[in-house]
Scaffold this motif. Structure first.
Motif, PDB file in Angstrom:
ATOM      1  N   ASN A 131       0.874  -1.163   0.000  1.00 58.92           N
ATOM      2  CA  ASN A 131       0.000   0.000   0.000  1.00 58.92           C
ATOM      3  C   ASN A 131       0.907   1.207   0.000  1.00 58.92           C
ATOM      4  O   ASN A 131       1.836   1.302   0.815  1.00 58.92           O
ATOM      5  CB  ASN A 131      -0.908  -0.001   1.229  1.00 58.92           C
ATOM      6  N   ILE A 132       0.643   2.134  -0.915  1.00 63.26           N
ATOM      7  CA  ILE A 132       1.563   3.241  -1.161  1.00 63.26           C
ATOM      8  C   ILE A 132       0.809   4.560  -1.124  1.00 63.26           C
ATOM      9  O   ILE A 132      -0.314   4.663  -1.608  1.00 63.26           O
ATOM     10  CB  ILE A 132       2.245   3.076  -2.539  1.00 63.26           C
ATOM     11  N   ILE A 133       1.471   5.580  -0.554  1.00 62.72           N
ATOM     12  CA  ILE A 133       0.980   6.952  -0.618  1.00 62.72           C
ATOM     13  C   ILE A 133       2.197   7.855  -0.771  1.00 62.72           C
ATOM     14  O   ILE A 133       3.278   7.546  -0.255  1.00 62.72           O
ATOM     15  CB  ILE A 133       0.129   7.315   0.626  1.00 62.72           C
ATOM     16  N   ILE A 134       2.025   8.956  -1.509  1.00 59.93           N
ATOM     17  CA  ILE A 134       3.134   9.873  -1.771  1.00 59.93           C
ATOM     18  C   ILE A 134       2.749  11.265  -1.291  1.00 59.93           C
ATOM     19  O   ILE A 134       1.641  11.738  -1.552  1.00 59.93           O
ATOM     20  CB  ILE A 134       3.476   9.918  -3.277  1.00 59.93           C
ATOM     21  N   GLU A 135       3.697  11.906  -0.597  1.00 58.08           N
ATOM     22  CA  GLU A 135       3.505  13.285  -0.161  1.00 58.08           C
ATOM     23  C   GLU A 135       4.855  13.979  -0.117  1.00 58.08           C
ATOM     24  O   GLU A 135       5.808  13.450   0.468  1.00 58.08           O
ATOM     25  CB  GLU A 135       2.844  13.334   1.219  1.00 58.08           C
ATOM     26  N   ASP A 136       4.947  15.154  -0.724  1.00 56.22           N
ATOM     27  CA  ASP A 136       6.174  15.961  -0.709  1.00 56.22           C
ATOM     28  C   ASP A 136       7.417  15.162  -1.092  1.00 56.22           C
ATOM     29  O   ASP A 136       8.432  15.190  -0.401  1.00 56.22           O
ATOM     30  CB  ASP A 136       6.385  16.604   0.670  1.00 56.22           C
ATOM     31  N   ASN A 137       7.341  14.434  -2.188  1.00 52.26           N
ATOM     32  CA  ASN A 137       8.461  13.647  -2.726  1.00 52.26           C
ATOM     33  C   ASN A 137       8.893  12.487  -1.837  1.00 52.26           C
ATOM     34  O   ASN A 137       9.971  11.932  -2.019  1.00 52.26           O
ATOM     35  CB  ASN A 137       9.673  14.535  -3.035  1.00 52.26           C
ATOM     36  N   ILE A 138       8.063  12.149  -0.852  1.00 51.11           N
ATOM     37  CA  ILE A 138       8.332  10.992   0.006  1.00 51.11           C
ATOM     38  C   ILE A 138       7.288   9.930  -0.303  1.00 51.11           C
ATOM     39  O   ILE A 138       6.086  10.205  -0.315  1.00 51.11           O
ATOM     40  CB  ILE A 138       8.268  11.355   1.510  1.00 51.11           C
ATOM     41  N   VAL A 139       7.772   8.724  -0.548  1.00 50.10           N
ATOM     42  CA  VAL A 139       6.887   7.588  -0.780  1.00 50.10           C
ATOM     43  C   VAL A 139       6.813   6.801   0.525  1.00 50.10           C
ATOM     44  O   VAL A 139       7.846   6.394   1.063  1.00 50.10           O
ATOM     45  CB  VAL A 139       7.425   6.675  -1.905  1.00 50.10           C
ATOM     46  N   TYR A 140       5.606   6.617   1.027  1.00 48.85           N
ATOM     47  CA  TYR A 140       5.380   5.807   2.226  1.00 48.85           C
ATOM     48  C   TYR A 140       4.773   4.498   1.755  1.00 48.85           C
ATOM     49  O   TYR A 140       3.801   4.494   1.002  1.00 48.85           O
ATOM     50  CB  TYR A 140       4.442   6.518   3.202  1.00 48.85           C
ATOM     51  N   VAL A 141       5.369   3.397   2.198  1.00 51.37           N
ATOM     52  CA  VAL A 141       4.961   2.073   1.751  1.00 51.37           C
ATOM     53  C   VAL A 141       4.741   1.182   2.963  1.00 51.37           C
ATOM     54  O   VAL A 141       5.583   1.120   3.857  1.00 51.37           O
ATOM     55  CB  VAL A 141       6.038   1.428   0.842  1.00 51.37           C
ATOM     56  N   ALA A 142       3.601   0.491   2.982  1.00 51.58           N
ATOM     57  CA  ALA A 142       3.325  -0.510   4.014  1.00 51.58           C
ATOM     58  C   ALA A 142       3.080  -1.831   3.313  1.00 51.58           C
ATOM     59  O   ALA A 142       2.598  -1.875   2.177  1.00 51.58           O
ATOM     60  CB  ALA A 142       2.095  -0.108   4.828  1.00 51.58           C
ATOM     61  N   ASP A 143       3.408  -2.927   3.986  1.00 52.44           N
ATOM     62  CA  ASP A 143       3.211  -4.227   3.352  1.00 52.44           C
ATOM     63  C   ASP A 143       2.513  -5.222   4.276  1.00 52.44           C
ATOM     64  O   ASP A 143       2.270  -4.938   5.444  1.00 52.44           O
ATOM     65  CB  ASP A 143       4.543  -4.786   2.833  1.00 52.44           C
ATOM     66  N   ASN A 144       2.205  -6.356   3.717  1.00 46.50           N
ATOM     67  CA  ASN A 144       1.500  -7.413   4.449  1.00 46.50           C
ATOM     68  C   ASN A 144       2.446  -8.261   5.306  1.00 46.50           C
ATOM     69  O   ASN A 144       2.032  -9.272   5.852  1.00 46.50           O
ATOM     70  CB  ASN A 144       0.734  -8.308   3.476  1.00 46.50           C
ATOM     71  N   LEU A 145       3.684  -7.822   5.461  1.00 46.05           N
ATOM     72  CA  LEU A 145       4.635  -8.495   6.344  1.00 46.05           C
ATOM     73  C   LEU A 145       4.888  -7.686   7.618  1.00 46.05           C
ATOM     74  O   LEU A 145       5.616  -8.130   8.491  1.00 46.05           O
ATOM     75  CB  LEU A 145       5.955  -8.747   5.605  1.00 46.05           C
ATOM     76  N   GLY A 146       4.306  -6.486   7.692  1.00 47.08           N
ATOM     77  CA  GLY A 146       4.438  -5.671   8.887  1.00 47.08           C
ATOM     78  C   GLY A 146       5.456  -4.550   8.793  1.00 47.08           C
ATOM     79  O   GLY A 146       5.787  -3.932   9.790  1.00 47.08           O
ATOM     80  N   TYR A 147       5.959  -4.278   7.604  1.00 46.41           N
ATOM     81  CA  TYR A 147       6.949  -3.219   7.429  1.00 46.41           C
ATOM     82  C   TYR A 147       6.288  -1.929   6.944  1.00 46.41           C
ATOM     83  O   TYR A 147       5.324  -1.961   6.176  1.00 46.41           O
ATOM     84  CB  TYR A 147       8.014  -3.630   6.400  1.00 46.41           C
ATOM     85  N   LEU A 148       6.856  -0.822   7.384  1.00 40.82           N
ATOM     86  CA  LEU A 148       6.454   0.502   6.926  1.00 40.82           C
ATOM     87  C   LEU A 148       7.736   1.253   6.589  1.00 40.82           C
ATOM     88  O   LEU A 148       8.682   1.257   7.382  1.00 40.82           O
ATOM     89  CB  LEU A 148       5.667   1.225   8.026  1.00 40.82           C
ATOM     90  N   TYR A 149       7.774   1.855   5.395  1.00 42.45           N
ATOM     91  CA  TYR A 149       8.978   2.514   4.903  1.00 42.45           C
ATOM     92  C   TYR A 149       8.671   3.950   4.498  1.00 42.45           C
ATOM     93  O   TYR A 149       7.551   4.247   4.082  1.00 42.45           O
ATOM     94  CB  TYR A 149       9.507   1.843   3.624  1.00 42.45           C
ATOM     95  N   ALA A 150       9.687   4.801   4.534  1.00 40.07           N
ATOM     96  CA  ALA A 150       9.629   6.145   3.958  1.00 40.07           C
ATOM     97  C   ALA A 150      10.835   6.301   3.045  1.00 40.07           C
ATOM     98  O   ALA A 150      11.966   6.109   3.472  1.00 40.07           O
ATOM     99  CB  ALA A 150       9.642   7.206   5.042  1.00 40.07           C
ATOM    100  N   LEU A 151      10.557   6.622   1.786  1.00 40.11           N
ATOM    101  CA  LEU A 151      11.617   6.734   0.790  1.00 40.11           C
ATOM    102  C   LEU A 151      11.563   8.101   0.118  1.00 40.11           C
ATOM    103  O   LEU A 151      10.504   8.518  -0.351  1.00 40.11           O
ATOM    104  CB  LEU A 151      11.444   5.670  -0.303  1.00 40.11           C
ATOM    105  N   ASP A 152      12.691   8.769   0.064  1.00 40.74           N
ATOM    106  CA  ASP A 152      12.811  10.010  -0.704  1.00 40.74           C
ATOM    107  C   ASP A 152      13.157   9.583  -2.127  1.00 40.74           C
ATOM    108  O   ASP A 152      14.291   9.211  -2.418  1.00 40.74           O
ATOM    109  CB  ASP A 152      13.910  10.884  -0.096  1.00 40.74           C
TER     110      ASP A 152
END
Length: 178
Positions: A7-28
């Motif tokens: 599951n992905i959402i983008i705000e201010d050039n940051i991509v936030y990603v969550a997955d079905n394994l329990g991880y949440l990431y923030a990527l520039d």
């Protein structure tokens, strides 16, 4: 060999990603840099919503997380009804100017303030039967002109955004988001 659902959402050039394994990431993504990654050790199962400095996401057990979007730390966890039988329904999140709205796999719809206080809730799953043939399903919730629109497997509901009162209930099913 595990299928990863993102599951992905983008705000201010940051991509936030969550997955079905329990991880949440923030990527520039402009600078190709991982800002933070957290393992919450329980699969996520909702879309992501961002409001000011918070990320909202729900896990497979219907707990709602408010996450600091700057560092990925948990700000608050709001437990809601858990279902014993899991289905393919994805928890649904929406946000208005003042509130978040959360529809879980049990069929409960919550109105929650930015600080994590529950304003109201309503259960749209009128059945207490939890056998696999009678599970709750819904399309993502939609906000439209101070109304919440919820299209479930049996009914189309139109609810008042401020207090959760049911304005209309139609015996209509849909296969796509209203």
């Amino acid at each position: 060999k595990i299928k990863k659902d993102l599951n992905i959402i983008i705000e201010d050039n940051i991509v936030y990603v969550a997955d079905n394994l329990g991880y949440l990431y923030a990527l520039d993504y402009l600078n190709k840099k991982l800002l933070w990654a957290k393992n919450y050790k329980i699969p996520f199962r909702s879309n992501l919503k961002i409001k000011e400095k918070k990320i909202l996401i729900a896990d497979i057990n219907n707990s709602l997380y408010l996450i600091n979007k700057g560092n990925g730390e948990k700000l608050k966890v709001i437990p809601t009804e858990e279902t014993t039988v899991k289905n393919n329904f994805t928890n649904s999140l929406a946000s208005s100017k003042d509130y978040f709205f959360y529809l879980n796999t049990y069929g409960s719809l919550y109105s929650i303030s930015d600080k994590g206080k529950i304003k109201w809730f309503i259960n749209l799953n009128k059945s207490l039967d939890v056998n696999p043939s009678n599970l709750f399903y819904s399309n993502p919730i939609v906000l439209h002109q101070n109304k919440l629109i919820v299209s479930t497997d049996l009914y189309l509901y139109i609810l008042d955004l401020d207090n959760g009162s049911m304005l209309y209930k139609f015996a209509v099913t849909s296969s796509s988001r209203p």
